[in-house]
Design an enzyme around this catalytic site. Sequence first.
Site, mmCIF file in Angstrom:
data_model
loop_
_atom_site.group_PDB
_atom_site.id
_atom_site.type_symbol
_atom_site.label_atom_id
_atom_site.label_comp_id
_atom_site.label_asym_id
_atom_site.label_seq_id
_atom_site.Cartn_x
_atom_site.Cartn_y
_atom_site.Cartn_z
ATOM 1 N N HIS A 113 135.332 91.704 14.033
ATOM 2 C CA HIS A 113 135.189 90.293 14.386
ATOM 3 C C HIS A 113 133.794 90.065 14.978
ATOM 4 C CE1 HIS A 113 135.793 86.381 16.177
ATOM 5 N NE2 HIS A 113 136.876 86.248 15.429
ATOM 6 N N GLU A 154 134.161 84.547 7.996
ATOM 7 C CA GLU A 154 134.047 83.684 9.168
ATOM 8 C C GLU A 154 132.578 83.386 9.463
ATOM 9 O OE1 GLU A 154 137.945 84.262 11.674
ATOM 10 O OE2 GLU A 154 136.233 85.248 12.588
ATOM 11 N N ASN A 161 144.718 84.602 15.575
ATOM 12 C CA ASN A 161 143.986 85.542 16.432
ATOM 13 C C ASN A 161 143.931 84.899 17.819
ATOM 14 O OD1 ASN A 161 142.198 87.163 17.782
ATOM 15 N ND2 ASN A 161 140.402 86.613 16.542
ATOM 16 N N TRP A 162 144.749 85.404 18.702
ATOM 17 C CA TRP A 162 144.828 84.782 20.036
ATOM 18 C C TRP A 162 143.583 85.043 20.877
ATOM 19 C CZ3 TRP A 162 150.453 85.936 22.233
ATOM 20 C CH2 TRP A 162 151.385 85.275 21.443
ATOM 21 N N LYS A 163 142.774 85.995 20.465
ATOM 22 C CA LYS A 163 141.592 86.408 21.254
ATOM 23 C C LYS A 163 142.050 86.787 22.670
ATOM 24 C CE LYS A 163 138.752 83.829 18.102
ATOM 25 N NZ LYS A 163 137.511 83.136 17.809
ATOM 26 N N SER A 205 137.352 77.287 12.967
ATOM 27 C CA SER A 205 137.844 75.921 13.215
ATOM 28 C C SER A 205 138.802 75.430 12.129
ATOM 29 C CB SER A 205 136.674 74.950 13.407
ATOM 30 O OG SER A 205 135.884 75.357 14.521
ATOM 31 N N GLY A 225 141.875 80.915 15.223
ATOM 32 C CA GLY A 225 141.735 81.151 16.657
ATOM 33 C C GLY A 225 142.471 80.084 17.446
ATOM 34 N N GLY A 226 141.712 79.091 17.930
ATOM 35 C CA GLY A 226 142.246 78.053 18.814
ATOM 36 C C GLY A 226 143.579 77.457 18.383
ATOM 37 N N GLY A 231 135.161 78.420 16.768
ATOM 38 C CA GLY A 231 135.403 77.792 18.063
ATOM 39 C C GLY A 231 134.493 76.606 18.361
ATOM 40 N N GLU A 284 132.839 88.436 17.384
ATOM 41 C CA GLU A 284 132.774 88.531 18.855
ATOM 42 C C GLU A 284 132.672 89.992 19.288
ATOM 43 O OE1 GLU A 284 136.283 86.171 19.439
ATOM 44 O OE2 GLU A 284 135.190 84.409 18.748
HETATM 45 O O1 LIG Z 1 139.448 84.858 14.421
HETATM 46 C C1 LIG Z 1 139.413 83.630 14.373
HETATM 47 C C2 LIG Z 1 138.168 82.940 14.253
HETATM 48 O O2 LIG Z 1 137.194 83.473 15.080
HETATM 49 C C3 LIG Z 1 138.260 81.442 14.278
HETATM 50 O O3 LIG Z 1 138.414 80.938 15.572
HETATM 51 P P1 LIG Z 1 138.622 79.349 15.750
HETATM 52 O O4 LIG Z 1 139.762 78.980 14.843
HETATM 53 O O5 LIG Z 1 138.956 79.158 17.195
HETATM 54 O O6 LIG Z 1 137.353 78.699 15.327
#
Ligand SMILES: O=C[C@H](O)COP(=O)(O)O
Length: 250
Positions: A94, A166, A9-11, A212, A233-234, A172, A96
């Site tokens: 999500h 999640e 998920n690149w956000k 994470s 994500g990251g 994050g 967010e």
């Molecule tokens: O969609 C992915 C999640 O929100 C995890 O994000 P993260 O891997 O940066 O903690």
Amino acid sequence: MRTPVIIGNWKMNLAPSEAKALLRELRELDLDQSVEKGVCVPAIDLLIAEDILKDSDIKFGAQNMYFEESGAYTGEISPTMLNDIKADYVILGHSERREYFKEDDELINKKVLSALEHDIIPILCVGETLEERESNKEEEKVRNQLEKDLKDVKDSDIEKVIIAYEPIWAIGTGKTASSDDADCMCKFIRNYIKKVYGEDYSEKIRIQYGGSMKPKNVKELLAKENIDGGLIGGASLKASDFEQLINYKK
Ligand SMILES: O=C[C@H](O)COP(=O)(O)O
């Protein structure tokens, strides 16, 4: 036997020129074929993903969509638009989007039903805040989200849904849920599906962990019985990290 599924998920990261570069790198990697893999990119990168990934086994999808097919909904993208570019997935609910864009369970449910109706795999995110975990309310929170977000999803559709557990406090932050805690919540979700849809579907549905997840902890998390993959994500923003995540069995 469930096929593991690892999705980036690149956000709100990677403008088109950067997206092109990363997608080209990803396409060249030697990735484990027994793992289903994909990237959910910002809307502006979707056409680029379609183009660059078309001859690879890396799937792609959106990070959100509206439930209507077309109309006066400024700023939104629709399931038919995603169908037009053959997007495989859409992330829905999500944390967010729930927090910053005030999406509630009723809206998320409409989106889940619409995605299924249009043959797009919904990746439904659920999870608790730190406060809820500290007051032992994580199961209550997740059960409530599942009840509302999956309302009216038919038996024949439930196994198409991917559920991403999640815990919000792990997103994050570099804090990962312990593999036992993550497995325990994924098991709780599987049991919920068993209660509502029966054992057969509960054994088929795939449940990811997100929060994470990194090359250093992926193996331990995915070794757990109820964790079938990751929503990343990251660590999905760097080709070498993404490669190590997909190739976690090696
Ligand atoms: O969609 C992915 C999640 O929100 C995890 O994000 P993260 O891997 O940066 O903690």
